[in-house]
Design a protein around this motif. Structure first.
Motif, PDB file in Angstrom:
ATOM      1  N   PHE A  22       0.859  -1.185   0.000  1.00  0.00           N
ATOM      2  CA  PHE A  22       0.000   0.000   0.000  1.00  0.00           C
ATOM      3  C   PHE A  22       0.893   1.231   0.000  1.00  0.00           C
ATOM      4  O   PHE A  22       2.099   1.147   0.236  1.00  0.00           O
ATOM      5  N   ILE A  24       0.831   5.479   1.408  1.00  0.00           N
ATOM      6  CA  ILE A  24       0.135   6.446   2.249  1.00  0.00           C
ATOM      7  C   ILE A  24       0.693   7.836   1.981  1.00  0.00           C
ATOM      8  O   ILE A  24       1.895   8.081   2.136  1.00  0.00           O
ATOM      9  N   VAL A  30      -4.703   6.995   9.151  1.00  0.00           N
ATOM     10  CA  VAL A  30      -5.031   5.674   8.622  1.00  0.00           C
ATOM     11  C   VAL A  30      -5.242   4.707   9.777  1.00  0.00           C
ATOM     12  O   VAL A  30      -4.397   4.586  10.659  1.00  0.00           O
ATOM     13  N   VAL A  32      -5.613   0.817  10.922  1.00  0.00           N
ATOM     14  CA  VAL A  32      -5.381  -0.575  10.534  1.00  0.00           C
ATOM     15  C   VAL A  32      -6.282  -1.429  11.424  1.00  0.00           C
ATOM     16  O   VAL A  32      -6.150  -1.409  12.647  1.00  0.00           O
ATOM     17  N   LYS A  40      -1.598  -6.827  12.601  1.00  0.00           N
ATOM     18  CA  LYS A  40      -1.554  -5.367  12.678  1.00  0.00           C
ATOM     19  C   LYS A  40      -0.300  -4.866  13.396  1.00  0.00           C
ATOM     20  O   LYS A  40       0.392  -3.964  12.909  1.00  0.00           O
ATOM     21  N   ARG A 214      -9.037   6.800   6.332  1.00  0.00           N
ATOM     22  CA  ARG A 214      -8.786   5.636   5.487  1.00  0.00           C
ATOM     23  C   ARG A 214      -8.611   4.428   6.388  1.00  0.00           C
ATOM     24  O   ARG A 214      -8.034   4.538   7.479  1.00  0.00           O
ATOM     25  N   ILE A 216      -7.327   0.285   6.529  1.00  0.00           N
ATOM     26  CA  ILE A 216      -6.671  -0.884   5.938  1.00  0.00           C
ATOM     27  C   ILE A 216      -7.071  -2.077   6.793  1.00  0.00           C
ATOM     28  O   ILE A 216      -6.772  -2.124   7.987  1.00  0.00           O
ATOM     29  N   ILE A 223      -3.748  -8.101   3.588  1.00  0.00           N
ATOM     30  CA  ILE A 223      -4.631  -6.941   3.462  1.00  0.00           C
ATOM     31  C   ILE A 223      -5.830  -7.342   2.604  1.00  0.00           C
ATOM     32  O   ILE A 223      -5.673  -7.741   1.449  1.00  0.00           O
ATOM     33  N   ASP A 226      -8.898  -1.925   1.677  1.00  0.00           N
ATOM     34  CA  ASP A 226      -8.143  -0.675   1.712  1.00  0.00           C
ATOM     35  C   ASP A 226      -9.007   0.396   1.058  1.00  0.00           C
ATOM     36  O   ASP A 226      -9.236   0.376  -0.151  1.00  0.00           O
TER      37      ASP A 226
END
Length: 271
Positions: A22, A24, A30, A32, A40, A214, A216, A223, A226
């Motif tokens: 990904f 960023i 963000v 997770v 994570k 956002r 994830i 993942i 997203d």
């Protein structure tokens, strides 16, 4: 920009993180998300280089972070400040000294060992504490603080590192609802006021939807989602959390930034 390419971390035959990729943009908040054991924490620790990747690369502004060693690696760890679930403060030291530990990469080691902090660093540390209403407790031992107070000290310590990125690993896992809001509001303020990118592991889907721009989503090290919080459907959420879905999607409304509330399925409504 932070770019993660094919990042993998294996412990024996088990992949804690499996081929994560990904990018960023600077200044994002963000979240997770995923159930316990989804990978994570390992992901964030690899970004900070506390855990070594088995495969893949981490790039920041074109620099290969996975190749850094020595002084350059220490500088990267200062620029990507970690906030831990268990605070990681030195309990016998006072609050101000704990915050000053975030300046270690900026001064000679003999100064930090002798606790001969430059006046400028003392001012920076006190300013950080003032932002979190903790300046009055600067002389108090860290182990005498509540959990919420300790986490605010840990956030102040991260802030004085002058980071580009803050990596928060379940920062509110051991806190009550009131302190959860205080800590999450503090991270949001850092993100919006200073423009510091925040990547935050969260178990609560309601909190993630409330604070993050956002998400994830991780499951079994991979993942699987997203995107923007609004695009995370109930069906995807239940796939992410499986049997934990009812717990993390919230049974009762919770306070949100700006005075809104969250329903059981995480949708915002005006208060």
């Amino acid at each position: 920009m932070l770019v993660v390419e094919g990042l993998t971390c294996r412990f024996g035959t088990k992949a804690a993180v499996d081929n994560a990729s990904f990018a960023i943009e600077p200044g994002g908040f963000v979240g997770v998300i995923g159930r316990s054991g989804a990978g994570k924490s390992t992901l964030l620790r690899m970004i900070n280089r506390l855990a070594p990747p088995t495969e893949g690369r981490i790039l920041y502004k074109g620099v290969d972070v996975t190749a850094l060693r020595g002084k350059e690696l220490r500088q990267w760890r200062a620029r990507s400040a970690m906030i831990f679930q268990q605070f990681n403060l030195v309990g016998r030291l006072d609050v101000l000294t704990n915050v000053l530990m975030g300046r270690i990469s900026q001064i000679p080691s003999w100064r930090s060992l002798a606790q001969l902090w430059p006046e400028e660093d003392l001012a920076v540390a006190m300013s950080a504490l003032e932002q979190f209403d903790m300046a009055s407790l600067a002389a108090q031992r860290a182990d005498q603080l509540s959990g919420g107070q300790q986490q605010r000290v840990a956030i102040a310590r991260a802030l004085v590192q002058e980071p580009d990125i803050i990596l928060a690993d379940e920062p509110i896992a051991s806190l009550d609802p009131r302190n959860t809001k205080i800590v999450m509001d503090a991270l949001l303020r850092i993100n919006k006021h200073f423009g510091i990118t925040v990547i935050c592991n969260l178990h609560s889907l309601d909190l993630a939807r409330s604070y993050c721009d956002r998400l994830i989503g991780m499951a079994s090290g991979r993942i699987v989602f997203d995107g923007a919080p609004a695009t995370l459907t109930e069906h995807i959420a239940r796939e992410l959390y499986d049997l934990e879905a009812n717990e993390v999607m919230g049974a009762t409304p919770a306070d949100l930034p700006g005075g809104s509330t969250v329903t059981a399925l995480g949708t915002a409504a005006a208060a």
